[in-house]
Structure formats: structure tokens, C-alpha cells
Design an enzyme around this catalytic site. Structure first.
Site, PDB file in Angstrom:
ATOM      1  N   TYR A  68       0.847  -1.190   0.000  1.00 24.17           N
ATOM      2  CA  TYR A  68       0.000   0.000   0.000  1.00 24.17           C
ATOM      3  C   TYR A  68       0.889   1.249   0.000  1.00 24.17           C
ATOM      4  O   TYR A  68       1.659   1.497   0.935  1.00 24.17           O
ATOM      5  CB  TYR A  68      -0.902   0.032   1.232  1.00 24.17           C
ATOM      6  CG  TYR A  68      -1.985  -1.028   1.256  1.00 24.17           C
ATOM      7  CD1 TYR A  68      -2.234  -1.844   0.155  1.00 24.17           C
ATOM      8  CD2 TYR A  68      -2.769  -1.205   2.380  1.00 24.17           C
ATOM      9  CE1 TYR A  68      -3.230  -2.809   0.184  1.00 24.17           C
ATOM     10  CE2 TYR A  68      -3.769  -2.170   2.418  1.00 24.17           C
ATOM     11  CZ  TYR A  68      -3.982  -2.968   1.321  1.00 24.17           C
ATOM     12  OH  TYR A  68      -4.978  -3.929   1.362  1.00 24.17           O
ATOM     13  N   ARG A 301     -11.787   8.368   2.137  1.00 23.38           N
ATOM     14  CA  ARG A 301     -10.840   9.390   1.683  1.00 23.38           C
ATOM     15  C   ARG A 301     -10.820  10.593   2.605  1.00 23.38           C
ATOM     16  O   ARG A 301      -9.829  11.309   2.661  1.00 23.38           O
ATOM     17  CB  ARG A 301     -11.200   9.834   0.263  1.00 23.38           C
ATOM     18  CG  ARG A 301     -10.926   8.810  -0.829  1.00 23.38           C
ATOM     19  CD  ARG A 301     -11.176   9.447  -2.198  1.00 23.38           C
ATOM     20  NE  ARG A 301     -10.819   8.566  -3.292  1.00 23.38           N
ATOM     21  CZ  ARG A 301     -11.652   7.701  -3.864  1.00 23.38           C
ATOM     22  NH1 ARG A 301     -12.911   7.602  -3.420  1.00 23.38           N
ATOM     23  NH2 ARG A 301     -11.268   6.931  -4.868  1.00 23.38           N
ATOM     24  N   GLU A 307     -16.480   9.028   9.299  1.00 22.05           N
ATOM     25  CA  GLU A 307     -17.474   9.182  10.364  1.00 22.05           C
ATOM     26  C   GLU A 307     -18.813   8.598   9.939  1.00 22.05           C
ATOM     27  O   GLU A 307     -19.505   7.954  10.738  1.00 22.05           O
ATOM     28  CB  GLU A 307     -17.613  10.658  10.732  1.00 22.05           C
ATOM     29  CG  GLU A 307     -16.378  11.222  11.425  1.00 22.05           C
ATOM     30  CD  GLU A 307     -16.451  12.727  11.616  1.00 22.05           C
ATOM     31  OE1 GLU A 307     -17.517  13.303  11.307  1.00 22.05           O
ATOM     32  OE2 GLU A 307     -15.464  13.322  12.070  1.00 22.05           O
TER      33      GLU A 307
END
Length: 336
Positions: A68, A301, A307
Site C-alpha cells: 500500500y 478518503r 465518520e
């Protein structure tokens, strides 16, 4: 938008390992990832903000891989962990993909590659161990006995606590065979699985899901939102347009923007309205209500997106709503 500190994620049993995991795990596959235009999807500052928001919501499981961001994700996680109590977090990483051009031995699950790569992972994370080490893909070129013996050595050395297998959707027999070899030899078996699973990607609902339940394996699905399809950002009428067409591949369009999948989304939208949630939250809640699923891996992102995803933990679906969502797209193994 929810305040992450008000979400308070619960802990759930992590399969048969004896430890607990956050009911929603946090994935970092976009960290350091460059787009075709040369932009970085999530830079270090944003990455740390996302980790802050996840921790504020009570999240304690961070999933990454050595490829990653070409290692950036692990370094950034390591820097973030340096200012916190490492023992309060469960960290998972993965090994498989080739990392050096022209070097076929820098790929796969052979002893040479696994040993070298694990040491590099620990150095980037600045930690003595990872809690879970996944083989990122299966390596048919490496004997299963060699792979399991090597992985067990990592556990014996204290560098790894638990072993996992990622993205082996149609290959339940390979995991079962590896675990039977490990048990026969007194080695450590795989205790964690990480397949793709969501409302429209249902390929594990055959032997794979049954196998994981039978052996008491933790199952932590990736792509729980179908690469964004289940968020509601696409429509039947428009499909991929403008920026979305530039960002997504034709393979995505063929795999997700189908009449059958939009029919599933219609049911998802109905249930989301009934429970006062977004489609993304409802799709995640469906997964948390599925028998055999331990904890979906969520990514985002932006902090706002994270949230929203984490708030899915507060949604309680009725048995009838779960049934409607489940039956919106028949399992590929229905009737077998």
C-alpha cells in the site's frame, strides 16, 4: 455528521483467537496511492487525521499491506503509533505482490520472500510484531507445507501473533487443506480470513463461508461497499459520467453498473430510508448482521466519509430488513 467520539465502537470476538477486535476495522489501502494523474489519494497528514478519527470512535484494528503506497502506508502508521500505546492497537499487514522489477523471488509466499518482507514490514511500522500477518494472495508455486512452516516460525519468534489468508474467495479447500497440514504437524493454522463480501458480491456464500464458520475462523470482509457502488453515488440513468468515468475502469462498470445490482440498490435505498440512515451505512449494517461475519473493513478518503461509515455500528436492522436485503440478490449457490 456524527462526532466520532460519540460512536464508541464495540469489541467483538476475533474468531477463535481468544482476543477481541473492533466491530469495524480500518483499512489503509488508499494511503500513498497515486492516481493516473499523479495525485496522491491520501497523503500522510490526511492519513493521520483518519487514524485520529478512527481511534476517537474507539477503533483499535488497523489493516494495511506492504504494497500500500509502496510502503508509505506502513511508515505513516508507524509514525502515528509512535505517539500512542502500541499495545492498545491490533495491526495487520499482508505479503505477496512482487516489489522489485526483474526479481521473481520478490513475489509470493516462499520462505525467502516471506522472511525478507516481514522484517521490512516491522521496520516500517517501527514495531517488534504484527498482530495478524495475511498472505495477500495464494501462491500455487510454493508448497503449502513450506508456507505454513515458515509462517509458524514467525509466530514462534514472536514477530506475528495470528495468521490470515486474504482474497481466496473460491478456494475454501486450500485454506482447509493448509490448516489440516498445520494441525497435523503441530504448526499454527490460519485463524483469520479476509475475502471480498458485500450486498452485490456474494461469491463466498458457498463452501467458503461455511468453512470459516465450521473452523471458527474470523472473517473480515474488504470492499464492504462494492468499490463505492453501494454508497449511492451512481445511478441507472447516468452510469459513469465525467469525473467518475475518468476515475473508474470499464471493468468496474461491467461488474457493478448492472440492472441486477441496481435492483439490489433499490431495496437498499428503501431499507435505508426506513432506518434513517444512508445507503452506505445500511450496507455496512447488513454485513454486521450476517452470521459468520466478524468485522467489515471500512476505508475513506475523508474524515467525514469515515465518520459516516463508522456510524453504521449504531444501526440496528430488523430480521425482516436483513432478509429483504439478503434476498435482493440471490446467492450464487442458492439451491445447490
Amino acid at each position: 455528521m456524527s462526532d466520532p467520539s460519540s460512536i464508541d465502537l464495540d469489541f467483538v470476538p476475533f474468531g477463535s483467537t481468544g482476543i477481541q477486535t473492533s466491530e469495524l476495522q480500518f483499512g489503509t489501502w488508499r494511503y500513498g496511492k497515486e492516481t493516473e494523474a499523479g495525485n496522491v489519494e491520501i497523503d500522510e497528514q490526511r492519513g493521520h487525521e483518519l487514524l485520529d478519527a478512527y481511534a476517537a470512535a474507539g477503533g483499535r484494528f488497523i489493516d494495511t499491506a506492504d504494497v500500500y503506497g509502496a510502503g508509505k502506508a506502513e511508515r505513516w502508521i508507524g509514525d502515528w503509533l509512535a505517539e500512542r500505546d502500541r499495545e492498545r492497537f491490533t495491526i495487520a499487514s499482508k505479503i505477496y505482490w512482487q516489489i522489485r522489477d526483474g526479481d521473481p523471488n520478490s513475489r509470493g509466499n516462499n520462505r525467502k520472500n516471506l522472511s525478507h518482507r516481514l522484517d521490512a514490514i516491522l521496520e516500517r511500522l517501527d514495531t517488534d510484531y504484527v498482530d495478524v500477518l495475511y498472505v495477500h494472495r495464494w501462491d500455487d508455486a510454493t508448497p503449502t507445507r513450506e508456507m505454513m512452516r515458515t509462517l509458524t516460525r514467525f509466530v514462534d519468534e514472536g514477530k506475528v501473533h495470528y495468521l490470515g489468508a486474504s482474497t481466496l474467495r473460491p478456494n475454501a479447500w486450500k485454506v482447509a487443506r493448509a490448516n489440516e497440514i498445520a494441525r497435523r504437524e503441530g504448526w499454527d493454522p490460519f485463524t483469520v480470513l479476509q475475502p471480498r463480501y458485500n450486498l452485490v458480491d456474494r461469491e463466498i456464500e458457498g463452501d467458503y463461508l461455511e468453512m470459516s464458520r465450521h473452523y471458527g475462523l474470523a472473517l473480515c470482509p474488504w470492499s464492504p461497499l462494492g468499490q463505492g457502488f453501494l454508497t449511492g453515488k451512481y445511478s441507472r440513468e447516468e452510469g459513469l459520467t465525467g469525473e467518475s468515468r475518468a476515475a473508474e475502469s470499464s471493468r468496474f462498470e461491467e461488474a457493478y453498473l448492472t440492472e441486477e445490482n441496481f435492483d439490489v440498490h433499490d431495496v437498499l435505498d428503501e431499507v435505508a430510508e426506513e432506518v434513517g440512515a444512508t445507503p452506505a451505512q445500511t450496507a455496512l449494517a447488513w454485513l454486521t448482521h450476517r452470521d459468520g461475519v466478524t468485522a467489515p473493513i471500512v476505508g475513506a478518503r475523508t474524515v467525514e466519509q469515515l465518520e459516516e461509515n463508522l456510524a453504521a455500528a449504531q444501526i440496528d436492522l430488523s430480521a425482516e430488513q436483513v432478509r429483504r436485503l439478503t434476498e435482493a440478490k440471490p446467492s450464487p449457490y442458492a439451491g445447490l
